[in-house]
Scaffold this motif. Structure first.
Motif, PDB file in Angstrom:
ATOM      1  N   THR A   7       0.861  -1.172   0.000  1.00  0.00           N
ATOM      2  CA  THR A   7       0.000   0.000   0.000  1.00  0.00           C
ATOM      3  C   THR A   7       0.899   1.224   0.000  1.00  0.00           C
ATOM      4  O   THR A   7       1.796   1.326   0.834  1.00  0.00           O
ATOM      5  CB  THR A   7      -0.905  -0.034   1.239  1.00  0.00           C
ATOM      6  OG1 THR A   7      -1.529  -1.317   1.278  1.00  0.00           O
ATOM      7  CG2 THR A   7      -1.960   1.039   1.190  1.00  0.00           C
ATOM      8  N   ARG A   8       0.670   2.118  -0.927  1.00  0.00           N
ATOM      9  CA  ARG A   8       1.653   3.162  -1.173  1.00  0.00           C
ATOM     10  C   ARG A   8       0.974   4.524  -1.334  1.00  0.00           C
ATOM     11  O   ARG A   8      -0.009   4.641  -2.047  1.00  0.00           O
ATOM     12  CB  ARG A   8       2.390   2.813  -2.466  1.00  0.00           C
ATOM     13  CG  ARG A   8       3.749   3.432  -2.638  1.00  0.00           C
ATOM     14  CD  ARG A   8       4.351   3.024  -3.976  1.00  0.00           C
ATOM     15  NE  ARG A   8       4.492   1.587  -4.140  1.00  0.00           N
ATOM     16  CZ  ARG A   8       5.554   0.902  -3.691  1.00  0.00           C
ATOM     17  NH1 ARG A   8       6.545   1.503  -3.093  1.00  0.00           N
ATOM     18  NH2 ARG A   8       5.599  -0.400  -3.869  1.00  0.00           N
ATOM     19  N   LEU A   9       1.547   5.514  -0.688  1.00  0.00           N
ATOM     20  CA  LEU A   9       1.090   6.889  -0.882  1.00  0.00           C
ATOM     21  C   LEU A   9       2.173   7.619  -1.661  1.00  0.00           C
ATOM     22  O   LEU A   9       3.294   7.773  -1.187  1.00  0.00           O
ATOM     23  CB  LEU A   9       0.856   7.572   0.473  1.00  0.00           C
ATOM     24  CG  LEU A   9       0.421   9.039   0.402  1.00  0.00           C
ATOM     25  CD1 LEU A   9      -0.934   9.182  -0.280  1.00  0.00           C
ATOM     26  CD2 LEU A   9       0.353   9.656   1.801  1.00  0.00           C
ATOM     27  N   THR A  10       1.831   8.037  -2.858  1.00  0.00           N
ATOM     28  CA  THR A  10       2.794   8.751  -3.691  1.00  0.00           C
ATOM     29  C   THR A  10       2.407  10.223  -3.717  1.00  0.00           C
ATOM     30  O   THR A  10       1.250  10.564  -3.981  1.00  0.00           O
ATOM     31  CB  THR A  10       2.794   8.175  -5.124  1.00  0.00           C
ATOM     32  OG1 THR A  10       3.028   6.773  -5.029  1.00  0.00           O
ATOM     33  CG2 THR A  10       3.886   8.807  -5.972  1.00  0.00           C
ATOM     34  N   ILE A  11       3.371  11.084  -3.417  1.00  0.00           N
ATOM     35  CA  ILE A  11       3.101  12.520  -3.363  1.00  0.00           C
ATOM     36  C   ILE A  11       3.854  13.169  -4.516  1.00  0.00           C
ATOM     37  O   ILE A  11       5.089  13.139  -4.568  1.00  0.00           O
ATOM     38  CB  ILE A  11       3.506  13.083  -1.982  1.00  0.00           C
ATOM     39  CG1 ILE A  11       2.616  12.414  -0.920  1.00  0.00           C
ATOM     40  CG2 ILE A  11       3.367  14.599  -1.947  1.00  0.00           C
ATOM     41  CD1 ILE A  11       3.139  12.488   0.476  1.00  0.00           C
ATOM     42  N   ASP A  12       3.098  13.722  -5.442  1.00  0.00           N
ATOM     43  CA  ASP A  12       3.652  14.202  -6.712  1.00  0.00           C
ATOM     44  C   ASP A  12       3.934  15.707  -6.636  1.00  0.00           C
ATOM     45  O   ASP A  12       3.029  16.533  -6.727  1.00  0.00           O
ATOM     46  CB  ASP A  12       2.642  13.883  -7.825  1.00  0.00           C
ATOM     47  CG  ASP A  12       3.162  14.273  -9.202  1.00  0.00           C
ATOM     48  OD1 ASP A  12       4.184  14.982  -9.298  1.00  0.00           O
ATOM     49  OD2 ASP A  12       2.523  13.860 -10.193  1.00  0.00           O
ATOM     50  N   LEU A  13       5.206  16.035  -6.465  1.00  0.00           N
ATOM     51  CA  LEU A  13       5.576  17.444  -6.314  1.00  0.00           C
ATOM     52  C   LEU A  13       5.457  18.194  -7.643  1.00  0.00           C
ATOM     53  O   LEU A  13       5.285  19.415  -7.657  1.00  0.00           O
ATOM     54  CB  LEU A  13       6.996  17.556  -5.750  1.00  0.00           C
ATOM     55  CG  LEU A  13       7.160  16.915  -4.356  1.00  0.00           C
ATOM     56  CD1 LEU A  13       8.627  16.927  -3.932  1.00  0.00           C
ATOM     57  CD2 LEU A  13       6.305  17.621  -3.313  1.00  0.00           C
ATOM     58  N   GLY A  14       5.503  17.473  -8.741  1.00  0.00           N
ATOM     59  CA  GLY A  14       5.267  18.108 -10.044  1.00  0.00           C
ATOM     60  C   GLY A  14       3.827  18.601 -10.139  1.00  0.00           C
ATOM     61  O   GLY A  14       3.559  19.701 -10.645  1.00  0.00           O
ATOM     62  N   ALA A  15       2.913  17.794  -9.624  1.00  0.00           N
ATOM     63  CA  ALA A  15       1.502  18.207  -9.610  1.00  0.00           C
ATOM     64  C   ALA A  15       1.312  19.403  -8.675  1.00  0.00           C
ATOM     65  O   ALA A  15       0.526  20.317  -8.967  1.00  0.00           O
ATOM     66  CB  ALA A  15       0.618  17.033  -9.167  1.00  0.00           C
ATOM     67  N   LEU A  16       2.048  19.409  -7.569  1.00  0.00           N
ATOM     68  CA  LEU A  16       1.987  20.549  -6.641  1.00  0.00           C
ATOM     69  C   LEU A  16       2.422  21.834  -7.343  1.00  0.00           C
ATOM     70  O   LEU A  16       1.756  22.874  -7.252  1.00  0.00           O
ATOM     71  CB  LEU A  16       2.891  20.259  -5.436  1.00  0.00           C
ATOM     72  CG  LEU A  16       2.984  21.344  -4.373  1.00  0.00           C
ATOM     73  CD1 LEU A  16       1.695  21.424  -3.567  1.00  0.00           C
ATOM     74  CD2 LEU A  16       4.174  21.083  -3.436  1.00  0.00           C
ATOM     75  N   THR A  17       3.534  21.758  -8.045  1.00  0.00           N
ATOM     76  CA  THR A  17       4.032  22.916  -8.794  1.00  0.00           C
ATOM     77  C   THR A  17       3.003  23.368  -9.832  1.00  0.00           C
ATOM     78  O   THR A  17       2.752  24.569  -9.997  1.00  0.00           O
ATOM     79  CB  THR A  17       5.366  22.546  -9.489  1.00  0.00           C
ATOM     80  OG1 THR A  17       6.367  22.405  -8.479  1.00  0.00           O
ATOM     81  CG2 THR A  17       5.803  23.607 -10.475  1.00  0.00           C
ATOM     82  N   HIS A  18       2.388  22.398 -10.488  1.00  0.00           N
ATOM     83  CA  HIS A  18       1.350  22.725 -11.477  1.00  0.00           C
ATOM     84  C   HIS A  18       0.186  23.478 -10.814  1.00  0.00           C
ATOM     85  O   HIS A  18      -0.257  24.528 -11.298  1.00  0.00           O
ATOM     86  CB  HIS A  18       0.839  21.439 -12.139  1.00  0.00           C
ATOM     87  CG  HIS A  18      -0.392  21.637 -12.955  1.00  0.00           C
ATOM     88  ND1 HIS A  18      -0.372  22.019 -14.274  1.00  0.00           N
ATOM     89  CD2 HIS A  18      -1.717  21.538 -12.619  1.00  0.00           C
ATOM     90  CE1 HIS A  18      -1.607  22.155 -14.716  1.00  0.00           C
ATOM     91  NE2 HIS A  18      -2.444  21.857 -13.739  1.00  0.00           N
TER      92      HIS A  18
END
Ligand SMILES: *Cc1c(COP(=O)(O)O)cnc(C)c1O
Length: 362
Positions: A7-18
Protein backbone atom coordinates in the motif's frame (compact mmCIF):
# COMPACT_ATOMS: atom_id res chain seq x y z
CA UNK A 1 11.71 -11.98 -7.63
CA UNK A 2 9.55 -8.90 -7.88
CA UNK A 3 9.04 -6.73 -4.81
CA UNK A 4 5.85 -7.66 -3.02
CA UNK A 5 3.24 -5.04 -3.78
CA UNK A 6 2.42 -2.72 -0.91
CA UNK A 7 0.00 0.00 0.00
CA UNK A 8 1.65 3.16 -1.17
CA UNK A 9 1.09 6.89 -0.88
CA UNK A 10 2.79 8.75 -3.69
CA UNK A 11 3.10 12.52 -3.36
CA UNK A 12 3.65 14.20 -6.71
CA UNK A 13 5.58 17.44 -6.31
CA UNK A 14 5.27 18.11 -10.04
CA UNK A 15 1.50 18.21 -9.61
CA UNK A 16 1.99 20.55 -6.64
CA UNK A 17 4.03 22.92 -8.79
CA UNK A 18 1.35 22.73 -11.48
CA UNK A 19 -1.45 23.58 -9.03
CA UNK A 20 0.61 26.41 -7.55
CA UNK A 21 0.94 27.86 -11.06
CA UNK A 22 -2.83 27.49 -11.64
CA UNK A 23 -3.51 29.40 -8.43
CA UNK A 24 -1.05 32.12 -9.36
CA UNK A 25 -2.86 32.50 -12.65
CA UNK A 26 -6.23 32.57 -10.91
CA UNK A 27 -5.11 35.13 -8.37
CA UNK A 28 -3.04 37.23 -10.77
CA UNK A 29 -1.89 40.38 -9.02
CA UNK A 30 -1.99 38.83 -5.57
CA UNK A 31 0.70 36.85 -3.78
CA UNK A 32 -0.08 33.15 -3.32
CA UNK A 33 0.66 32.28 0.32
CA UNK A 34 0.30 28.53 0.89
CA UNK A 35 -1.47 27.20 3.97
CA UNK A 36 0.45 24.20 5.30
CA UNK A 37 -1.39 23.51 8.54
CA UNK A 38 -1.68 19.96 9.89
CA UNK A 39 1.69 19.03 8.41
CA UNK A 40 0.81 20.29 4.97
CA UNK A 41 -2.63 18.62 4.94
CA UNK A 42 -0.92 15.45 6.06
CA UNK A 43 1.43 15.32 3.09
CA UNK A 44 4.58 16.66 4.79
CA UNK A 45 4.83 20.42 5.38
CA UNK A 46 8.63 20.39 5.19
CA UNK A 47 8.93 18.84 1.74
CA UNK A 48 5.88 20.67 0.41
CA UNK A 49 6.97 24.03 1.84
CA UNK A 50 10.47 23.66 0.45
CA UNK A 51 9.13 22.87 -3.00
CA UNK A 52 6.69 25.78 -2.93
CA UNK A 53 9.45 28.15 -1.77
CA UNK A 54 11.60 26.98 -4.67
CA UNK A 55 8.62 27.75 -6.90
CA UNK A 56 8.49 31.28 -5.53
CA UNK A 57 6.29 31.21 -2.40
CA UNK A 58 7.57 33.52 0.34
CA UNK A 59 4.65 33.70 2.78
CA UNK A 60 3.09 30.72 4.54
CA UNK A 61 0.39 29.95 7.09
CA UNK A 62 0.17 27.16 9.65
CA UNK A 63 -2.32 26.59 12.47
CA UNK A 64 -0.16 25.68 15.46
CA UNK A 65 2.97 27.19 16.91
CA UNK A 66 4.74 23.81 16.69
CA UNK A 67 3.83 23.59 12.99
CA UNK A 68 5.41 26.99 12.47
CA UNK A 69 8.58 25.91 14.25
CA UNK A 70 8.78 22.74 12.15
CA UNK A 71 8.25 24.64 8.91
CA UNK A 72 10.89 27.21 9.88
CA UNK A 73 13.37 24.40 10.54
CA UNK A 74 12.55 22.72 7.23
CA UNK A 75 12.95 25.92 5.24
CA UNK A 76 16.37 26.52 6.88
CA UNK A 77 18.06 29.94 6.76
CA UNK A 78 18.58 29.53 3.01
CA UNK A 79 14.86 29.96 2.44
CA UNK A 80 13.68 33.05 4.31
CA UNK A 81 9.91 33.38 4.52
CA UNK A 82 7.14 34.94 6.54
CA UNK A 83 5.30 32.22 8.46
CA UNK A 84 1.98 33.15 10.06
CA UNK A 85 0.54 31.12 12.93
CA UNK A 86 -3.27 31.09 12.85
CA UNK A 87 -3.55 30.13 16.53
CA UNK A 88 -2.09 33.55 17.20
CA UNK A 89 -0.44 34.64 20.42
CA UNK A 90 -1.29 31.77 22.75
CA UNK A 91 -0.26 31.78 26.43
CA UNK A 92 3.49 31.69 26.88
CA UNK A 93 4.22 31.61 23.16
CA UNK A 94 6.16 34.90 22.91
CA UNK A 95 9.62 33.49 23.24
CA UNK A 96 9.02 30.62 20.84
CA UNK A 97 7.36 32.86 18.26
CA UNK A 98 10.34 35.20 18.41
CA UNK A 99 12.93 32.41 18.35
CA UNK A 100 11.46 30.92 15.18
CA UNK A 101 10.60 34.34 13.75
CA UNK A 102 6.90 33.47 13.43
CA UNK A 103 4.11 35.98 12.94
CA UNK A 104 1.02 35.37 15.07
CA UNK A 105 -2.40 36.08 13.56
CA UNK A 106 -4.10 37.71 16.55
CA UNK A 107 -7.76 36.81 16.73
CA UNK A 108 -9.03 37.94 20.15
CA UNK A 109 -8.61 41.07 22.29
CA UNK A 110 -6.81 39.10 25.04
CA UNK A 111 -4.33 37.91 22.39
CA UNK A 112 -3.74 41.49 21.30
CA UNK A 113 -3.08 42.54 24.92
CA UNK A 114 -0.78 39.59 25.56
CA UNK A 115 1.20 40.23 22.39
CA UNK A 116 1.42 43.90 23.24
CA UNK A 117 2.62 43.20 26.78
CA UNK A 118 5.21 40.78 25.44
CA UNK A 119 6.50 43.31 22.91
CA UNK A 120 6.72 45.96 25.63
CA UNK A 121 8.65 43.70 28.00
CA UNK A 122 10.96 42.47 25.25
CA UNK A 123 11.49 46.05 24.14
CA UNK A 124 10.96 45.25 20.51
CA UNK A 125 8.39 45.57 17.76
CA UNK A 126 6.41 42.41 17.17
CA UNK A 127 5.12 41.80 13.64
CA UNK A 128 1.56 40.49 13.74
CA UNK A 129 -1.43 39.82 11.55
CA UNK A 130 -4.95 40.69 12.69
CA UNK A 131 -7.62 38.12 11.96
CA UNK A 132 -11.05 39.72 11.56
CA UNK A 133 -14.31 37.80 11.80
CA UNK A 134 -16.43 39.04 8.91
CA UNK A 135 -19.23 36.53 9.37
CA UNK A 136 -17.89 33.02 9.72
CA UNK A 137 -18.30 33.31 13.49
CA UNK A 138 -15.45 31.00 14.28
CA UNK A 139 -12.27 32.99 14.75
CA UNK A 140 -11.28 36.61 14.62
CA UNK A 141 -11.88 40.03 16.10
CA UNK A 142 -15.29 41.55 15.55
CA UNK A 143 -15.17 44.60 13.28
CA UNK A 144 -16.10 46.78 16.28
CA UNK A 145 -13.22 45.37 18.28
CA UNK A 146 -10.83 46.18 15.45
CA UNK A 147 -12.24 49.70 15.31
CA UNK A 148 -11.74 50.13 19.05
CA UNK A 149 -8.13 49.05 18.69
CA UNK A 150 -7.26 51.70 16.12
CA UNK A 151 -9.14 54.38 18.03
CA UNK A 152 -7.03 53.94 21.15
CA UNK A 153 -3.49 55.19 20.89
CA UNK A 154 -1.73 52.48 22.85
CA UNK A 155 -3.52 49.18 22.40
CA UNK A 156 -1.49 48.41 19.31
CA UNK A 157 1.73 50.08 20.46
CA UNK A 158 4.72 47.82 19.88
CA UNK A 159 2.78 45.73 17.36
CA UNK A 160 3.46 46.02 13.68
CA UNK A 161 0.27 45.05 11.87
CA UNK A 162 1.59 43.76 8.56
CA UNK A 163 -1.48 41.85 7.48
CA UNK A 164 -5.21 42.15 7.94
CA UNK A 165 -6.98 38.89 7.18
CA UNK A 166 -10.39 37.27 7.26
CA UNK A 167 -11.82 33.95 6.12
CA UNK A 168 -14.86 33.17 3.94
CA UNK A 169 -17.41 30.62 5.10
CA UNK A 170 -19.15 29.87 1.80
CA UNK A 171 -16.63 30.58 -0.94
CA UNK A 172 -17.19 27.13 -2.47
CA UNK A 173 -20.60 28.47 -3.55
CA UNK A 174 -19.79 31.46 -5.77
CA UNK A 175 -23.41 32.63 -5.90
CA UNK A 176 -23.95 32.60 -2.16
CA UNK A 177 -24.62 36.17 -1.00
CA UNK A 178 -22.75 35.44 2.21
CA UNK A 179 -19.58 36.05 0.16
CA UNK A 180 -20.64 39.60 -0.68
CA UNK A 181 -21.64 40.27 2.93
CA UNK A 182 -18.26 39.13 4.19
CA UNK A 183 -16.46 41.09 1.48
CA UNK A 184 -18.22 44.33 2.37
CA UNK A 185 -17.48 43.89 6.09
CA UNK A 186 -13.86 43.20 5.23
CA UNK A 187 -13.62 46.36 3.12
CA UNK A 188 -14.92 48.44 6.04
CA UNK A 189 -12.31 47.08 8.44
CA UNK A 190 -9.58 47.32 5.87
CA UNK A 191 -10.13 51.04 5.58
CA UNK A 192 -9.03 51.31 9.22
CA UNK A 193 -5.65 49.73 8.47
CA UNK A 194 -4.50 51.36 5.25
CA UNK A 195 -0.85 50.45 5.84
CA UNK A 196 -1.42 46.68 6.24
CA UNK A 197 -1.62 44.15 3.45
CA UNK A 198 -4.98 42.40 3.16
CA UNK A 199 -6.08 38.81 2.63
CA UNK A 200 -9.59 37.39 2.47
CA UNK A 201 -9.49 34.26 0.35
CA UNK A 202 -8.42 30.66 0.76
CA UNK A 203 -8.53 28.25 -2.21
CA UNK A 204 -12.16 28.71 -3.13
CA UNK A 205 -12.10 32.47 -2.71
CA UNK A 206 -9.10 32.69 -5.04
CA UNK A 207 -11.44 31.61 -7.82
CA UNK A 208 -14.19 34.13 -6.99
CA UNK A 209 -12.75 36.99 -8.97
CA UNK A 210 -10.55 40.05 -8.53
CA UNK A 211 -12.63 41.67 -5.75
CA UNK A 212 -11.76 38.81 -3.43
CA UNK A 213 -8.00 38.65 -4.05
CA UNK A 214 -6.58 41.68 -2.24
CA UNK A 215 -2.80 41.50 -1.68
CA UNK A 216 -2.50 37.87 -0.80
CA UNK A 217 -4.53 34.67 -1.13
CA UNK A 218 -4.17 31.69 1.22
CA UNK A 219 -4.84 28.44 -0.60
CA UNK A 220 -4.47 25.05 0.98
CA UNK A 221 -6.62 22.35 -0.56
CA UNK A 222 -6.39 23.45 -4.20
CA UNK A 223 -2.60 23.23 -4.05
CA UNK A 224 -3.21 19.54 -3.41
CA UNK A 225 -5.81 19.15 -6.15
CA UNK A 226 -9.08 19.77 -4.30
CA UNK A 227 -11.53 21.68 -6.49
CA UNK A 228 -12.57 25.15 -5.29
CA UNK A 229 -16.23 24.20 -5.51
CA UNK A 230 -15.78 20.91 -3.66
CA UNK A 231 -15.97 18.92 -6.86
CA UNK A 232 -13.25 17.76 -9.26
CA UNK A 233 -11.72 20.60 -11.22
CA UNK A 234 -9.83 19.60 -14.39
CA UNK A 235 -7.43 22.51 -14.04
CA UNK A 236 -5.91 20.93 -10.94
CA UNK A 237 -3.89 17.74 -10.63
CA UNK A 238 -3.90 15.13 -7.89
CA UNK A 239 -0.88 15.48 -5.58
CA UNK A 240 -1.67 12.47 -3.40
CA UNK A 241 -2.12 9.01 -4.91
CA UNK A 242 -2.97 6.04 -2.76
CA UNK A 243 -2.56 2.65 -4.35
CA UNK A 244 -2.91 -0.82 -2.88
CA UNK A 245 -2.50 -4.38 -4.12
CA UNK A 246 -5.34 -6.83 -4.60
CA UNK A 247 -5.07 -9.46 -1.88
CA UNK A 248 -7.67 -11.86 -3.26
CA UNK A 249 -10.31 -12.25 -5.95
CA UNK A 250 -13.54 -13.91 -4.86
CA UNK A 251 -16.80 -14.97 -6.43
CA UNK A 252 -19.81 -14.16 -4.28
CA UNK A 253 -23.12 -15.91 -4.74
CA UNK A 254 -26.69 -14.78 -4.21
CA UNK A 255 -27.49 -15.03 -0.53
CA UNK A 256 -23.93 -14.33 0.63
CA UNK A 257 -23.51 -11.63 3.24
CA UNK A 258 -20.33 -9.60 2.83
CA UNK A 259 -18.27 -8.34 5.77
CA UNK A 260 -19.50 -7.30 9.19
CA UNK A 261 -23.17 -7.16 10.07
CA UNK A 262 -25.70 -7.99 7.43
CA UNK A 263 -26.08 -4.80 5.46
CA UNK A 264 -24.31 -6.03 2.32
CA UNK A 265 -26.40 -8.93 1.00
CA UNK A 266 -25.40 -10.28 -2.38
CA UNK A 267 -28.33 -10.79 -4.74
CA UNK A 268 -26.57 -11.77 -7.99
CA UNK A 269 -23.30 -13.55 -8.78
CA UNK A 270 -20.61 -10.94 -8.10
CA UNK A 271 -16.87 -11.02 -8.66
CA UNK A 272 -15.04 -8.90 -6.17
CA UNK A 273 -11.47 -7.97 -5.30
CA UNK A 274 -10.28 -7.71 -1.72
CA UNK A 275 -7.83 -4.78 -1.61
CA UNK A 276 -5.12 -4.32 1.02
CA UNK A 277 -6.17 -0.89 2.28
CA UNK A 278 -8.81 0.27 4.70
CA UNK A 279 -9.78 3.02 7.06
CA UNK A 280 -6.49 2.62 8.92
CA UNK A 281 -4.87 3.91 5.74
CA UNK A 282 -7.31 6.79 5.53
CA UNK A 283 -10.14 5.52 3.36
CA UNK A 284 -13.00 6.83 5.47
CA UNK A 285 -15.43 3.99 6.22
CA UNK A 286 -18.48 6.06 5.35
CA UNK A 287 -16.99 6.36 1.85
CA UNK A 288 -18.26 2.89 1.00
CA UNK A 289 -21.55 4.47 0.08
CA UNK A 290 -20.76 5.88 -3.33
CA UNK A 291 -16.97 5.58 -3.17
CA UNK A 292 -14.99 3.85 -5.88
CA UNK A 293 -11.52 2.66 -6.79
CA UNK A 294 -9.95 2.81 -10.23
CA UNK A 295 -8.89 -0.52 -11.70
CA UNK A 296 -8.34 -1.81 -15.23
CA UNK A 297 -9.49 1.42 -16.81
CA UNK A 298 -12.78 1.90 -14.97
CA UNK A 299 -14.37 2.88 -11.69
CA UNK A 300 -15.09 -0.10 -9.40
CA UNK A 301 -17.46 0.66 -6.62
CA UNK A 302 -16.68 0.01 -2.97
CA UNK A 303 -18.79 -2.68 -1.32
CA UNK A 304 -17.26 -2.52 2.15
CA UNK A 305 -14.41 -0.67 3.87
CA UNK A 306 -12.89 -2.27 6.97
CA UNK A 307 -9.74 -1.37 8.90
CA UNK A 308 -7.18 -3.13 6.74
CA UNK A 309 -9.15 -4.39 3.74
CA UNK A 310 -11.79 -3.08 1.44
CA UNK A 311 -13.79 -4.89 -1.19
CA UNK A 312 -14.61 -3.58 -4.66
CA UNK A 313 -16.91 -4.95 -7.32
CA UNK A 314 -14.87 -6.14 -10.32
CA UNK A 315 -17.47 -6.64 -12.99
CA UNK A 316 -15.86 -8.46 -15.91
CA UNK A 317 -12.34 -7.11 -15.31
CA UNK A 318 -9.43 -9.53 -15.24
CA UNK A 319 -7.73 -9.35 -11.87
CA UNK A 320 -5.18 -11.29 -9.86
CA UNK A 321 -3.61 -10.97 -6.42
CA UNK A 322 -0.84 -8.39 -6.50
CA UNK A 323 -2.49 -6.22 -9.16
CA UNK A 324 -2.52 -2.59 -8.13
CA UNK A 325 -5.70 -0.62 -7.48
CA UNK A 326 -5.88 3.19 -7.32
CA UNK A 327 -7.88 4.42 -4.33
CA UNK A 328 -7.00 8.07 -4.68
CA UNK A 329 -5.21 9.85 -7.49
CA UNK A 330 -5.75 11.14 -11.00
CA UNK A 331 -8.60 8.67 -11.68
CA UNK A 332 -10.06 7.99 -8.24
CA UNK A 333 -10.69 11.61 -7.45
CA UNK A 334 -10.17 13.26 -4.09
CA UNK A 335 -13.36 15.31 -4.28
CA UNK A 336 -15.40 12.25 -5.21
CA UNK A 337 -14.11 10.28 -2.24
CA UNK A 338 -14.76 13.27 0.01
CA UNK A 339 -18.34 13.50 -1.19
CA UNK A 340 -18.91 9.77 -0.82
CA UNK A 341 -17.54 10.03 2.72
CA UNK A 342 -19.89 12.89 3.59
CA UNK A 343 -16.86 15.08 4.10
CA UNK A 344 -14.50 17.51 2.40
CA UNK A 345 -11.24 16.91 0.55
CA UNK A 346 -9.32 18.48 3.44
CA UNK A 347 -10.45 15.72 5.81
CA UNK A 348 -9.66 12.94 3.34
CA UNK A 349 -6.09 14.20 2.99
CA UNK A 350 -5.35 14.73 6.67
CA UNK A 351 -6.66 11.24 7.42
CA UNK A 352 -4.22 9.52 5.07
CA UNK A 353 -2.22 7.60 7.61
CA UNK A 354 1.42 6.89 8.17
CA UNK A 355 0.90 3.20 7.49
CA UNK A 356 1.10 3.41 3.71
CA UNK A 357 4.64 3.61 2.38
CA UNK A 358 5.36 7.21 1.33
CA UNK A 359 7.22 8.25 -1.76
CA UNK A 360 7.79 11.74 -3.14
CA UNK A 361 8.12 12.03 -6.91
CA UNK A 362 8.48 14.88 -9.39
C1 LIG B 1 -7.46 26.30 6.36
C2 LIG B 1 -7.44 27.75 6.10
C3 LIG B 1 -7.10 28.23 4.83
C4 LIG B 1 -6.91 27.32 3.63
O1 LIG B 1 -8.16 26.79 3.27
P1 LIG B 1 -8.34 25.88 1.96
O2 LIG B 1 -9.80 25.67 1.86
O3 LIG B 1 -7.63 24.61 2.24
O4 LIG B 1 -7.74 26.60 0.83
C5 LIG B 1 -6.97 29.59 4.67
N1 LIG B 1 -7.19 30.44 5.69
C6 LIG B 1 -7.54 30.03 6.91
C7 LIG B 1 -7.78 31.00 7.99
C8 LIG B 1 -7.68 28.66 7.16
O5 LIG B 1 -8.06 28.24 8.37
Amino acid sequence: MAEPASTRLTIDLGALTHNHAVLRGQAAGAEVAPVLKADGYGLGAGVIGTRLWDDGARTFFVARLSEGEALRTALTPERPATIHVLDGFTAGSGRRLAAANLTPALSTLPQVSAAQAWAASAGRKLPVALHIDTGMNRQGLAPDEARALVQSTDRLRGLEVGLLMSHLGSAESPKNTRNIDQLSRFLEVRALFPQARASLSASAGSFLGPDYRFDLVRPGISLFGGGPEERPDPRLRAVASLTAPIADVRNLRPGDILGYGDSVRITAPTRVAVVAAGYADGIIRAGRAGGYAWFAGARRRFLIVTMDLLVIELGEAEAAPGDEVELLGSNALLDDLAKASGSVAHEVLVRLSRRAERTYVG
